[in-house]
Design a protein around this motif. Structure first.
Motif, mmCIF file in Angstrom:
data_model
loop_
_atom_site.group_PDB
_atom_site.id
_atom_site.type_symbol
_atom_site.label_atom_id
_atom_site.label_comp_id
_atom_site.label_asym_id
_atom_site.label_seq_id
_atom_site.Cartn_x
_atom_site.Cartn_y
_atom_site.Cartn_z
ATOM 1 N N TYR A 38 -7.521 11.064 13.852
ATOM 2 C CA TYR A 38 -7.530 10.994 12.396
ATOM 3 C C TYR A 38 -7.782 9.566 11.916
ATOM 4 C CZ TYR A 38 -5.407 15.634 12.659
ATOM 5 O OH TYR A 38 -5.152 16.959 12.927
ATOM 6 N N VAL A 39 -8.188 9.464 10.639
ATOM 7 C CA VAL A 39 -8.380 8.170 9.989
ATOM 8 C C VAL A 39 -7.497 8.139 8.747
ATOM 9 C CG1 VAL A 39 -10.010 6.573 8.915
ATOM 10 C CG2 VAL A 39 -10.771 8.054 10.794
ATOM 11 N N LEU A 40 -6.633 7.129 8.689
ATOM 12 C CA LEU A 40 -5.748 6.943 7.540
ATOM 13 C C LEU A 40 -6.325 5.860 6.643
ATOM 14 C CD1 LEU A 40 -1.881 6.676 7.569
ATOM 15 C CD2 LEU A 40 -3.230 4.943 6.391
ATOM 16 N N THR A 41 -6.446 6.163 5.353
ATOM 17 C CA THR A 41 -6.886 5.190 4.353
ATOM 18 C C THR A 41 -5.721 4.894 3.430
ATOM 19 O OG1 THR A 41 -9.162 6.050 4.406
ATOM 20 C CG2 THR A 41 -8.533 4.707 2.504
ATOM 21 N N ALA A 42 -5.400 3.613 3.277
ATOM 22 C CA ALA A 42 -4.276 3.209 2.421
ATOM 23 C C ALA A 42 -4.811 2.641 1.107
ATOM 24 C CB ALA A 42 -3.414 2.174 3.126
ATOM 25 N N TYR A 43 -3.972 2.749 0.058
ATOM 26 C CA TYR A 43 -4.379 2.306 -1.272
ATOM 27 C C TYR A 43 -3.344 1.343 -1.852
ATOM 28 C CZ TYR A 43 -7.511 6.262 -0.743
ATOM 29 O OH TYR A 43 -8.463 7.137 -0.257
ATOM 30 N N GLY A 44 -3.835 0.359 -2.608
ATOM 31 C CA GLY A 44 -2.967 -0.635 -3.222
ATOM 32 C C GLY A 44 -2.122 -0.050 -4.333
ATOM 33 N N LYS A 45 -1.336 -0.917 -4.947
ATOM 34 C CA LYS A 45 -0.401 -0.482 -5.986
ATOM 35 C C LYS A 45 -1.092 0.160 -7.179
ATOM 36 C CE LYS A 45 3.087 -4.004 -4.926
ATOM 37 N NZ LYS A 45 3.815 -5.197 -5.430
ATOM 38 N N ASP A 46 -2.360 -0.172 -7.405
ATOM 39 C CA ASP A 46 -3.083 0.418 -8.527
ATOM 40 C C ASP A 46 -3.560 1.832 -8.229
ATOM 41 O OD1 ASP A 46 -5.113 -0.076 -6.729
ATOM 42 O OD2 ASP A 46 -6.243 -1.434 -8.033
ATOM 43 N N GLY A 47 -3.386 2.273 -6.981
ATOM 44 C CA GLY A 47 -3.770 3.621 -6.599
ATOM 45 C C GLY A 47 -5.249 3.811 -6.354
ATOM 46 N N GLU A 48 -6.053 2.753 -6.498
ATOM 47 C CA GLU A 48 -7.503 2.854 -6.347
ATOM 48 C C GLU A 48 -8.069 1.889 -5.311
ATOM 49 O OE1 GLU A 48 -9.228 2.318 -10.159
ATOM 50 O OE2 GLU A 48 -8.380 4.165 -11.009
ATOM 51 N N THR A 49 -7.544 0.678 -5.282
ATOM 52 C CA THR A 49 -8.053 -0.332 -4.348
ATOM 53 C C THR A 49 -7.751 0.082 -2.915
ATOM 54 O OG1 THR A 49 -7.700 -2.075 -5.986
ATOM 55 C CG2 THR A 49 -7.985 -2.761 -3.697
ATOM 56 N N SER A 51 0.861 -1.194 0.000
ATOM 57 C CA SER A 51 0.000 0.000 0.000
ATOM 58 C C SER A 51 0.893 1.239 0.000
ATOM 59 C CB SER A 51 -0.916 0.002 1.224
ATOM 60 O OG SER A 51 -1.706 -1.153 1.279
ATOM 61 N N PRO A 52 1.347 1.684 -1.157
ATOM 62 C CA PRO A 52 2.337 2.760 -1.207
ATOM 63 C C PRO A 52 1.791 4.167 -0.997
ATOM 64 C CG PRO A 52 1.867 1.953 -3.414
ATOM 65 C CD PRO A 52 1.115 1.068 -2.474
ATOM 66 N N THR A 53 0.468 4.344 -1.086
ATOM 67 C CA THR A 53 -0.100 5.687 -0.935
ATOM 68 C C THR A 53 -1.214 5.699 0.100
ATOM 69 O OG1 THR A 53 -1.644 5.288 -2.764
ATOM 70 C CG2 THR A 53 0.464 6.342 -3.301
ATOM 71 N N MET A 54 -1.557 6.905 0.550
ATOM 72 C CA MET A 54 -2.580 7.019 1.589
ATOM 73 C C MET A 54 -3.182 8.413 1.570
ATOM 74 S SD MET A 54 -1.507 9.050 4.363
ATOM 75 C CE MET A 54 -0.101 10.148 4.427
ATOM 76 N N THR A 55 -4.321 8.552 2.246
ATOM 77 C CA THR A 55 -4.918 9.843 2.550
ATOM 78 C C THR A 55 -5.296 9.846 4.034
ATOM 79 O OG1 THR A 55 -7.120 9.069 1.899
ATOM 80 C CG2 THR A 55 -5.822 10.255 0.233
ATOM 81 N N ILE A 56 -5.431 11.048 4.604
ATOM 82 C CA ILE A 56 -5.791 11.190 6.010
ATOM 83 C C ILE A 56 -6.910 12.222 6.124
ATOM 84 C CG2 ILE A 56 -5.020 12.029 8.275
ATOM 85 C CD1 ILE A 56 -2.241 10.945 7.620
ATOM 86 N N VAL A 57 -7.939 11.876 6.889
ATOM 87 C CA VAL A 57 -9.010 12.831 7.180
ATOM 88 C C VAL A 57 -9.185 12.919 8.693
ATOM 89 C CG1 VAL A 57 -10.240 12.369 5.029
ATOM 90 C CG2 VAL A 57 -10.833 11.082 7.088
ATOM 91 N N PRO A 58 -9.588 14.074 9.216
ATOM 92 C CA PRO A 58 -9.933 14.147 10.640
ATOM 93 C C PRO A 58 -11.078 13.175 10.928
ATOM 94 C CG PRO A 58 -9.722 16.347 9.693
ATOM 95 C CD PRO A 58 -9.715 15.380 8.546
ATOM 96 N N LYS A 59 -11.043 12.535 12.072
ATOM 97 C CA LYS A 59 -12.104 11.596 12.431
ATOM 98 C C LYS A 59 -13.450 12.308 12.413
ATOM 99 C CE LYS A 59 -13.419 8.193 15.935
ATOM 100 N NZ LYS A 59 -13.056 7.564 17.226
ATOM 101 N N GLY A 60 -14.398 11.724 11.695
ATOM 102 C CA GLY A 60 -15.715 12.333 11.561
ATOM 103 C C GLY A 60 -15.810 13.311 10.409
ATOM 104 N N GLY A 61 -14.677 13.567 9.754
ATOM 105 C CA GLY A 61 -14.659 14.504 8.638
ATOM 106 C C GLY A 61 -14.639 13.791 7.303
ATOM 107 N N GLU A 62 -14.633 14.573 6.237
ATOM 108 C CA GLU A 62 -14.643 14.005 4.894
ATOM 109 C C GLU A 62 -13.521 14.555 4.020
ATOM 110 O OE1 GLU A 62 -18.457 14.731 3.203
ATOM 111 O OE2 GLU A 62 -19.534 13.391 4.585
#
Length: 210
Positions: A68-79, A35-46
């Motif tokens: 905060y909530v970290l979302t990770a993405y697979g090598k395809d950048g979408e999964t 999972s080479p990439t990620m995004t972060i949002v404040p908890k409860g935020g969008e």
């Protein structure tokens, strides 16, 4: 005059203390090859916060105190590989997170030799626990390889994955398979959900024991 100077000094000191207390933390987030990439949002935020682009899967940016909530993405950048929550306590100028992606799968086959399907034939319950014994809040994601699930954790966490057969398969005699790993790197846990469980054995009304 002296009184005004003293008041001004006290005011500037107070402002400086407030600014120091509100200083952002420099956060370093190290992702892995799964999972080479990620995004972060404040908890409860969008809306994702500004993290900049990674350099060799490493992000460095300033972040305010909070949850905060970290979302990770697979090598395809979408999964989506999953999510994991974390806190910035604001009691240090720097903080580091190493995110590990763990792949979970079962090897069971149906009568037609096709693989069991997640959500239909089985589910996975996960606990991700810190070194201090606190449970991380995570959600499962998907591998870029079809038929596999993924779970995020931080370096040093312990992941406990329970592979649970469906009610229909449990009636057939299948039972849970529990796996535990303490992590220094992402792992692949591929298991077979076994036959087992409780069996009813008829006993005569007046058994003869020998």
């Amino acid at each position: 005059m002296r009184t005004k100077t003293l008041l001004l000094t006290l005011l500037l000191t107070a402002i400086g203390a407030v600014n120091l207390g509100a200083a952002a933390t420099k956060l370093t987030v190290k992702m892995d090859a799964t999972s080479p990439t990620m995004t972060i949002v404040p908890k409860g935020g969008e809306t994702p916060i500004e993290t900049g682009e990674p350099s060799t899967r490493i992000y460095e940016f300033d972040i305010d105190k909070g949850e905060y909530v970290l979302t990770a993405y697979g090598k395809d950048g979408e999964t989506v590989s999953g999510t994991i929550e974390f806190k910035i306590l604001g009691d240090s100028l720097e903080q580091q997170l190493t995110v590990l992606t763990n792949t979970l799968a079962v090897t069971n086959k149906k009568a037609d030799n096709t693989s069991w399907v997640y959500g239909e034939d089985y589910t996975i319950n996960t606990i991700v626990r810190s070194r201090e014994g606190a449970d991380q809040v995570v959600t499962l994601g998907n591998s870029v390889t079809a038929g596999r699930k993924t779970c995020l954790a931080f370096n040093g966490n312990t992941i406990i994955a329970t592979f649970v057969p469906s009610d229909e398969h449990r009636k057939e005699g299948y039972t849970d398979n529990v796996q535990s790993r303490t992590l220094t790197a992402g792992v692949t846990v591929s298991v077979k959900i076994p036959m087992g469980g409780y069996y009813t054995i008829p006993v005569p009304k007046k058994p003869v024991l020998s």
